[in-house]
Design an enzyme around this catalytic site. Structure first.
Site, PDB file in Angstrom:
ATOM      1  CE  LYS A  21     -17.506 -22.185  12.444  1.00  0.00           C
ATOM      2  NZ  LYS A  21     -16.640 -21.790  11.319  1.00  0.00           N
ATOM      3  CB  THR A  27      -4.442 -23.027  10.758  1.00  0.00           C
ATOM      4  OG1 THR A  27      -5.564 -23.537  10.052  1.00  0.00           O
ATOM      5  CG2 THR A  27      -4.025 -23.969  11.865  1.00  0.00           C
ATOM      6  CG  ASN A  29      -6.018 -22.505   5.827  1.00  0.00           C
ATOM      7  OD1 ASN A  29      -5.999 -22.281   7.041  1.00  0.00           O
ATOM      8  ND2 ASN A  29      -6.450 -23.649   5.331  1.00  0.00           N
ATOM      9  CD  GLU A  79      -4.346 -26.018   7.618  1.00  0.00           C
ATOM     10  OE1 GLU A  79      -4.529 -25.990   8.845  1.00  0.00           O
ATOM     11  OE2 GLU A  79      -4.954 -26.762   6.861  1.00  0.00           O
ATOM     12  CB  ILE A  82      -0.106 -16.262  14.683  1.00  0.00           C
ATOM     13  CG1 ILE A  82       0.019 -16.259  13.152  1.00  0.00           C
ATOM     14  CG2 ILE A  82       0.810 -15.200  15.298  1.00  0.00           C
ATOM     15  CD1 ILE A  82      -0.430 -14.977  12.494  1.00  0.00           C
ATOM     16  CG  HIS A  84      -0.663 -12.306  19.257  1.00  0.00           C
ATOM     17  ND1 HIS A  84      -0.145 -11.614  20.327  1.00  0.00           N
ATOM     18  CD2 HIS A  84      -1.583 -11.484  18.670  1.00  0.00           C
ATOM     19  CE1 HIS A  84      -0.711 -10.418  20.379  1.00  0.00           C
ATOM     20  NE2 HIS A  84      -1.594 -10.315  19.383  1.00  0.00           N
ATOM     21  NE  ARG A 104       3.501 -33.200  15.421  1.00  0.00           N
ATOM     22  CZ  ARG A 104       2.399 -33.378  14.721  1.00  0.00           C
ATOM     23  NH1 ARG A 104       2.326 -34.321  13.790  1.00  0.00           N
ATOM     24  NH2 ARG A 104       1.324 -32.633  14.926  1.00  0.00           N
ATOM     25  CE  LYS A 107       2.719 -37.782  15.164  1.00  0.00           C
ATOM     26  NZ  LYS A 107       3.474 -38.015  16.391  1.00  0.00           N
ATOM     27  CG  PHE A 109      -3.419 -37.750  15.634  1.00  0.00           C
ATOM     28  CD1 PHE A 109      -2.506 -37.973  16.652  1.00  0.00           C
ATOM     29  CD2 PHE A 109      -3.082 -36.849  14.632  1.00  0.00           C
ATOM     30  CE1 PHE A 109      -1.289 -37.311  16.677  1.00  0.00           C
ATOM     31  CE2 PHE A 109      -1.865 -36.177  14.647  1.00  0.00           C
ATOM     32  CZ  PHE A 109      -0.965 -36.409  15.684  1.00  0.00           C
TER      33      PHE A 109
HETATM   34  C1  LIG Z   1       1.099 -27.261  14.544  1.00  0.00           C
HETATM   35  C2  LIG Z   1       0.106 -28.052  13.751  1.00  0.00           C
HETATM   36  C3  LIG Z   1       0.260 -29.425  13.626  1.00  0.00           C
HETATM   37  C4  LIG Z   1      -0.648 -30.186  12.879  1.00  0.00           C
HETATM   38  N1  LIG Z   1      -0.474 -31.527  12.773  1.00  0.00           N
HETATM   39  C5  LIG Z   1      -1.353 -32.272  12.066  1.00  0.00           C
HETATM   40  C6  LIG Z   1      -1.180 -33.692  11.915  1.00  0.00           C
HETATM   41  O1  LIG Z   1      -0.202 -34.287  12.398  1.00  0.00           O
HETATM   42  N2  LIG Z   1      -2.116 -34.373  11.216  1.00  0.00           N
HETATM   43  C7  LIG Z   1      -3.202 -33.763  10.648  1.00  0.00           C
HETATM   44  O2  LIG Z   1      -4.010 -34.431  10.042  1.00  0.00           O
HETATM   45  N3  LIG Z   1      -3.382 -32.420  10.743  1.00  0.00           N
HETATM   46  C8  LIG Z   1      -2.485 -31.671  11.436  1.00  0.00           C
HETATM   47  N4  LIG Z   1      -2.647 -30.314  11.542  1.00  0.00           N
HETATM   48  C9  LIG Z   1      -3.638 -29.668  10.670  1.00  0.00           C
HETATM   49  C10 LIG Z   1      -5.006 -29.549  11.258  1.00  0.00           C
HETATM   50  O3  LIG Z   1      -5.694 -30.727  11.002  1.00  0.00           O
HETATM   51  C11 LIG Z   1      -5.603 -28.356  10.502  1.00  0.00           C
HETATM   52  O4  LIG Z   1      -4.970 -27.188  10.961  1.00  0.00           O
HETATM   53  C12 LIG Z   1      -7.074 -28.273  10.666  1.00  0.00           C
HETATM   54  O5  LIG Z   1      -7.660 -29.294   9.906  1.00  0.00           O
HETATM   55  C13 LIG Z   1      -7.644 -26.917  10.249  1.00  0.00           C
HETATM   56  O6  LIG Z   1      -7.852 -26.854   8.859  1.00  0.00           O
HETATM   57  P1  LIG Z   1      -8.577 -25.607   8.188  1.00  0.00           P
HETATM   58  O7  LIG Z   1      -7.636 -24.446   8.206  1.00  0.00           O
HETATM   59  O8  LIG Z   1      -8.853 -26.047   6.781  1.00  0.00           O
HETATM   60  O9  LIG Z   1      -9.811 -25.301   8.952  1.00  0.00           O
HETATM   61  C14 LIG Z   1      -1.750 -29.539  12.266  1.00  0.00           C
HETATM   62  C15 LIG Z   1      -1.915 -28.146  12.396  1.00  0.00           C
HETATM   63  C16 LIG Z   1      -1.006 -27.406  13.129  1.00  0.00           C
HETATM   64  C17 LIG Z   1      -1.204 -25.916  13.257  1.00  0.00           C
HETATM   65  N1  LIG Z   2      -3.719 -16.858  16.375  1.00  0.00           N
HETATM   66  C1  LIG Z   2      -4.213 -17.034  15.141  1.00  0.00           C
HETATM   67  N2  LIG Z   2      -3.522 -17.732  14.209  1.00  0.00           N
HETATM   68  C2  LIG Z   2      -4.045 -17.922  12.967  1.00  0.00           C
HETATM   69  N3  LIG Z   2      -5.249 -17.458  12.566  1.00  0.00           N
HETATM   70  C3  LIG Z   2      -5.993 -16.755  13.452  1.00  0.00           C
HETATM   71  C4  LIG Z   2      -5.512 -16.525  14.774  1.00  0.00           C
HETATM   72  N4  LIG Z   2      -6.446 -15.789  15.433  1.00  0.00           N
HETATM   73  C5  LIG Z   2      -7.470 -15.580  14.578  1.00  0.00           C
HETATM   74  N5  LIG Z   2      -7.215 -16.147  13.368  1.00  0.00           N
HETATM   75  C6  LIG Z   2      -8.149 -16.099  12.228  1.00  0.00           C
HETATM   76  O1  LIG Z   2      -8.735 -17.380  12.126  1.00  0.00           O
HETATM   77  C7  LIG Z   2      -8.671 -17.840  10.758  1.00  0.00           C
HETATM   78  C8  LIG Z   2      -8.437 -19.339  10.714  1.00  0.00           C
HETATM   79  O2  LIG Z   2      -9.414 -20.099  11.361  1.00  0.00           O
HETATM   80  P1  LIG Z   2      -9.705 -21.573  10.828  1.00  0.00           P
HETATM   81  O3  LIG Z   2     -10.740 -22.119  11.744  1.00  0.00           O
HETATM   82  O4  LIG Z   2      -8.432 -22.319  10.629  1.00  0.00           O
HETATM   83  O5  LIG Z   2     -10.421 -21.280   9.453  1.00  0.00           O
HETATM   84  P2  LIG Z   2     -10.011 -21.581   7.946  1.00  0.00           P
HETATM   85  O6  LIG Z   2     -10.391 -22.999   7.708  1.00  0.00           O
HETATM   86  O7  LIG Z   2     -10.835 -20.620   7.128  1.00  0.00           O
HETATM   87  O8  LIG Z   2      -8.535 -21.369   7.811  1.00  0.00           O
HETATM   88  C9  LIG Z   2      -7.490 -17.104  10.150  1.00  0.00           C
HETATM   89  O9  LIG Z   2      -7.634 -16.955   8.747  1.00  0.00           O
HETATM   90  C10 LIG Z   2      -7.518 -15.761  10.869  1.00  0.00           C
HETATM   91  O10 LIG Z   2      -8.344 -14.836  10.177  1.00  0.00           O
HETATM   92 MG   LIG Z   3      -7.147 -22.623   8.816  1.00  0.00          MG
END
Ligand SMILES: Cc1cc2nc3c(=O)[nH]c(=O)nc-3n(C[C@H](O)[C@H](O)[C@H](O)COP(=O)(O)O)c2cc1C
Ligand SMILES: Nc1ncnc2c1ncn2[C@@H]1O[C@H](COP(=O)(O)OP(=O)(O)O)[C@@H](O)[C@H]1O
Ligand SMILES: [Mg+2]
EC number: 2.7.1.26
Length: 155
Positions: A21, A27, A29, A79, A82, A84, A104, A107, A109
């Site tokens: 969103k 991601t 989890n 988290e 993917i 794709h 890395r 961090k 931001f």
């Molecule tokens: C490749 C990658 C790098 C990230 N780097 C940071 C970072 O440097 N700092 C940070 O606060 N969150 C980082 N995040 C985490 C995002 O903040 C996090 O995926 C996001 O809050 C979604 O959380 P949710 O799965 O609970 O929705 C990173 C996520 C990914 C996939």
């Molecule tokens: N390319 C992708 N990589 C990771 N998750 C994906 C991808 N495409 C769809 N999803 C779906 O999106 C969900 C993650 O969305 P996200 O906004 O991070 O929610 P959450 O906070 O519940 O992890 C995954 O659990 C999966 O079901």
């Molecule tokens: Mg997630």
């Protein structure tokens, strides 16, 4: 990092719903059990590797391990994004990951835009590094061939 490549699987659980969103970068989890079993030398930070959902294809991925300093999470998370496009969400499915390299530290931001562009940079860097022969060969590792029915940590 002696533990790399690190292989693990677990069920995809719900996070805070911020990935798709707010960031446009979903991601998948992992449950606490998987996060708590990470080897001590797999420190918090951003890594890259390979991932598959269920018994599906193996794709490039980036994975974030830690407390997401931008959001100040209270609980450590792991988290995987993917690299794709999936037709549907896959909550509840078994995600298998092979973490092969470190990018890395996590961090903070000062804006959401800078967090998003850092993550996009990570994705581009991961795509490049995973084409190197030493990493490419791990895509075909036996780990991704076996039945995906049990949750496992380790090698
Ligand atoms: C490749 C990658 C790098 C990230 N780097 C940071 C970072 O440097 N700092 C940070 O606060 N969150 C980082 N995040 C985490 C995002 O903040 C996090 O995926 C996001 O809050 C979604 O959380 P949710 O799965 O609970 O929705 C990173 C996520 C990914 C996939
Ligand atoms: N390319 C992708 N990589 C990771 N998750 C994906 C991808 N495409 C769809 N999803 C779906 O999106 C969900 C993650 O969305 P996200 O906004 O991070 O929610 P959450 O906070 O519940 O992890 C995954 O659990 C999966 O079901
Ligand atoms: Mg997630």
């Amino acid at each position: 990092m002696r533990s790399l490549p690190y292989f693990c699987r677990g069920q995809v659980v719900r996070g805070f719903g911020r990935g798709s969103k707010q960031l446009g970068i979903p991601t998948a989890n992992f449950p606490d059990q998987v996060v708590d079993n990470l080897p001590a030398d797999v420190s918090t930070g951003i890594y890259y590797g390979w991932a598959s959902v269920g018994s599906g294809d193996v794709h490039k991925m980036v994975v974030s391990i830690g407390w997401n300093p931008y959001y100040k999470n209270m609980k450590k998370s792991m988290e995987t994004h993917i690299i794709h496009t999936f037709e549907e969400d896959f909550y509840g499915e078994i995600l298998s990951v092979a973490i092969v390299g470190y990018l890395r530290p996590e961090k903070n931001f000062d804006s959401l835009e800078s967090l998003i562009s850092a993550i996009q940079g990570d994705i581009e860097e991961a795509k490049k590094r995973l084409d190197l022969p030493e990493y490419l060969k791990l895509k075909d590792d036996n780990f991704f061939q076996v039945p995906k029915s049990k949750i496992m940590n380790g090698h």
